[in-house]
Design an enzyme around this catalytic site. Structure first.
Site, PDB file in Angstrom:
ATOM      1  N   ARG A 141      -9.984   6.527   4.508  1.00  0.00           N
ATOM      2  CA  ARG A 141      -9.298   5.411   3.831  1.00  0.00           C
ATOM      3  C   ARG A 141      -9.101   5.716   2.350  1.00  0.00           C
ATOM      4  O   ARG A 141      -8.078   5.380   1.771  1.00  0.00           O
ATOM      5  CB  ARG A 141     -10.086   4.103   4.013  1.00  0.00           C
ATOM      6  CG  ARG A 141      -9.946   3.555   5.438  1.00  0.00           C
ATOM      7  CD  ARG A 141     -11.009   2.564   5.784  1.00  0.00           C
ATOM      8  NE  ARG A 141     -10.937   1.367   4.987  1.00  0.00           N
ATOM      9  CZ  ARG A 141     -11.988   0.648   4.624  1.00  0.00           C
ATOM     10  NH1 ARG A 141     -13.197   1.011   5.004  1.00  0.00           N
ATOM     11  NH2 ARG A 141     -11.834  -0.435   3.914  1.00  0.00           N
ATOM     12  N   ARG A 164       0.829  -1.212   0.000  1.00  0.00           N
ATOM     13  CA  ARG A 164       0.000   0.000   0.000  1.00  0.00           C
ATOM     14  C   ARG A 164       0.855   1.252   0.000  1.00  0.00           C
ATOM     15  O   ARG A 164       0.317   2.347  -0.001  1.00  0.00           O
ATOM     16  CB  ARG A 164      -0.862   0.007   1.255  1.00  0.00           C
ATOM     17  CG  ARG A 164      -2.326  -0.392   1.027  1.00  0.00           C
ATOM     18  CD  ARG A 164      -2.950  -0.430   2.401  1.00  0.00           C
ATOM     19  NE  ARG A 164      -4.365  -0.283   2.465  1.00  0.00           N
ATOM     20  CZ  ARG A 164      -5.220  -1.299   2.567  1.00  0.00           C
ATOM     21  NH1 ARG A 164      -4.799  -2.532   2.487  1.00  0.00           N
ATOM     22  NH2 ARG A 164      -6.508  -1.068   2.724  1.00  0.00           N
TER      23      ARG A 164
HETATM   24  P1  AMP Z   1      -8.430  -3.636   4.181  1.00  0.00           P
HETATM   25  O1  AMP Z   1      -9.154  -4.802   4.714  1.00  0.00           O
HETATM   26  O2  AMP Z   1      -7.440  -3.975   3.108  1.00  0.00           O
HETATM   27  O3  AMP Z   1      -9.350  -2.509   3.782  1.00  0.00           O
HETATM   28  O4  AMP Z   1      -7.541  -3.057   5.398  1.00  0.00           O
HETATM   29  C1  AMP Z   1      -8.129  -2.607   6.596  1.00  0.00           C
HETATM   30  C2  AMP Z   1      -7.115  -1.770   7.378  1.00  0.00           C
HETATM   31  O5  AMP Z   1      -5.988  -2.585   7.737  1.00  0.00           O
HETATM   32  C3  AMP Z   1      -6.517  -0.592   6.620  1.00  0.00           C
HETATM   33  O6  AMP Z   1      -7.350   0.558   6.650  1.00  0.00           O
HETATM   34  C4  AMP Z   1      -5.203  -0.393   7.388  1.00  0.00           C
HETATM   35  O7  AMP Z   1      -5.430   0.237   8.632  1.00  0.00           O
HETATM   36  C5  AMP Z   1      -4.788  -1.818   7.667  1.00  0.00           C
HETATM   37  N1  AMP Z   1      -3.950  -2.346   6.548  1.00  0.00           N
HETATM   38  C6  AMP Z   1      -4.280  -3.347   5.689  1.00  0.00           C
HETATM   39  N2  AMP Z   1      -3.306  -3.566   4.800  1.00  0.00           N
HETATM   40  C7  AMP Z   1      -2.314  -2.675   5.092  1.00  0.00           C
HETATM   41  C8  AMP Z   1      -1.047  -2.384   4.532  1.00  0.00           C
HETATM   42  N3  AMP Z   1      -0.586  -3.048   3.453  1.00  0.00           N
HETATM   43  N4  AMP Z   1      -0.308  -1.405   5.098  1.00  0.00           N
HETATM   44  C9  AMP Z   1      -0.736  -0.743   6.179  1.00  0.00           C
HETATM   45  N5  AMP Z   1      -1.936  -0.929   6.752  1.00  0.00           N
HETATM   46  C10 AMP Z   1      -2.734  -1.897   6.223  1.00  0.00           C
END
Ligand code: AMP
Length: 227
Positions: A172, A89
């Site tokens: 986000r 990310r």
């Molecule tokens: P997601 O399920 O991919 O939307 O991720 C949910 C949350 O997990 C994100 O808003 C971040 O807080 C954290 N997160 C997930 N993947 C990453 C990543 N590659 N780097 C940093 N934080 C992450």
């Protein structure tokens, strides 16, 4: 070897498509968000650390995230490939992934970028339900069954993710635009990026994605390069 990195904003459908592709190609779906949520559920120190960032819609620090994904990619089930969803990310994560994959004798074969306009992303996130047990996502196309999850033999309870509330959603998407969108040019420069219109139906996007992945696989496979 399939080395797939799915790019796209929150709500673009990466998770939904990763599940379908993972079943079709029989390679693991690795979602950094799911790994963090699993740690949260199990109340591990990593989960406690991640919680504060996740609640605010911010990114968990790179070192922690990279270490977690490194461990996951080193497991034997990644021998024939992997589908990364939500990682990398940031540019720092992408650089670290390159080094890590080299160490493991693996590589990225394709980076599908699932593109969806911002208004539709917000709309989708506002209608997303997730199963507590199997993680299945029910969305705008498959309204949540009132009795609970209906995926295969699962009967888990459906819930709305806390970070899908409107304020955190907006944050986000802002974080995506600032820190993750630069990866589009990063992977384009490496000749790995393909763009997919993610506003079609789930089934249509799946068929497009599968075709692109299989084509890239044929091009990269040792048998075809030897011809
Ligand atoms: P997601 O399920 O991919 O939307 O991720 C949910 C949350 O997990 C994100 O808003 C971040 O807080 C954290 N997160 C997930 N993947 C990453 C990543 N590659 N780097 C940093 N934080 C992450």
């Amino acid at each position: 070897m399939y080395g797939i990195v799915l790019l796209g904003a929150p709500g673009a459908g990466k998770g939904t498509q990763a599940v379908l592709l993972s079943k079709r190609l029989n390679i693991p779906h690795i979602s950094s968000g799911d790994l963090f949520r699993e740690n949260l559920r199990n109340q591990t120190p990593l989960g406690e650390l991640a919680r504060q960032y996740m609640e605010r819609g911010e990114l968990v620090p790179d070192e922690v995230t990279i270490a977690m994904v490194r461990e996951r990619l080193s497991r034997p089930d990644c021998a024939n490939g992997f589908i990364l969803d939500g990682f990398p990310r940031t540019i720092a994560q992408a650089d670290a992934l390159e080094v890590l994959l080299k160490e493991l004798g693996k590589s990225i074969t394709l980076v599908p970028w699932i593109r969806v306009r911002e208004r539709m992303l917000m709309e989708r996130l506002s209608h997303r339900w997730t199963c507590r047990d199997c993680g299945a996502v029910f969305s705008y196309e498959s309204l949540p069954p009132r009795e609970g999850c209906k995926k295969e033999v699962c009967t888990g309870e459906l819930y709305r993710r806390e970070d899908d509330n409107p304020e955190v959603q907006a944050k986000r998407i802002q974080v995506y635009n600032e820190q993750t969108a630069p990866l589009i040019d990063y992977y384009r420069a490496r000749g790995l990026l393909v763009e997919i219109n993610g506003e079609h139906t789930i089934e249509y996007v799946h068929r497009l994605l599968l075709q692109l992945v299989l084509n890239a696989h044929t091009i990269h496979s040792p048998a075809s390069s030897a011809v």
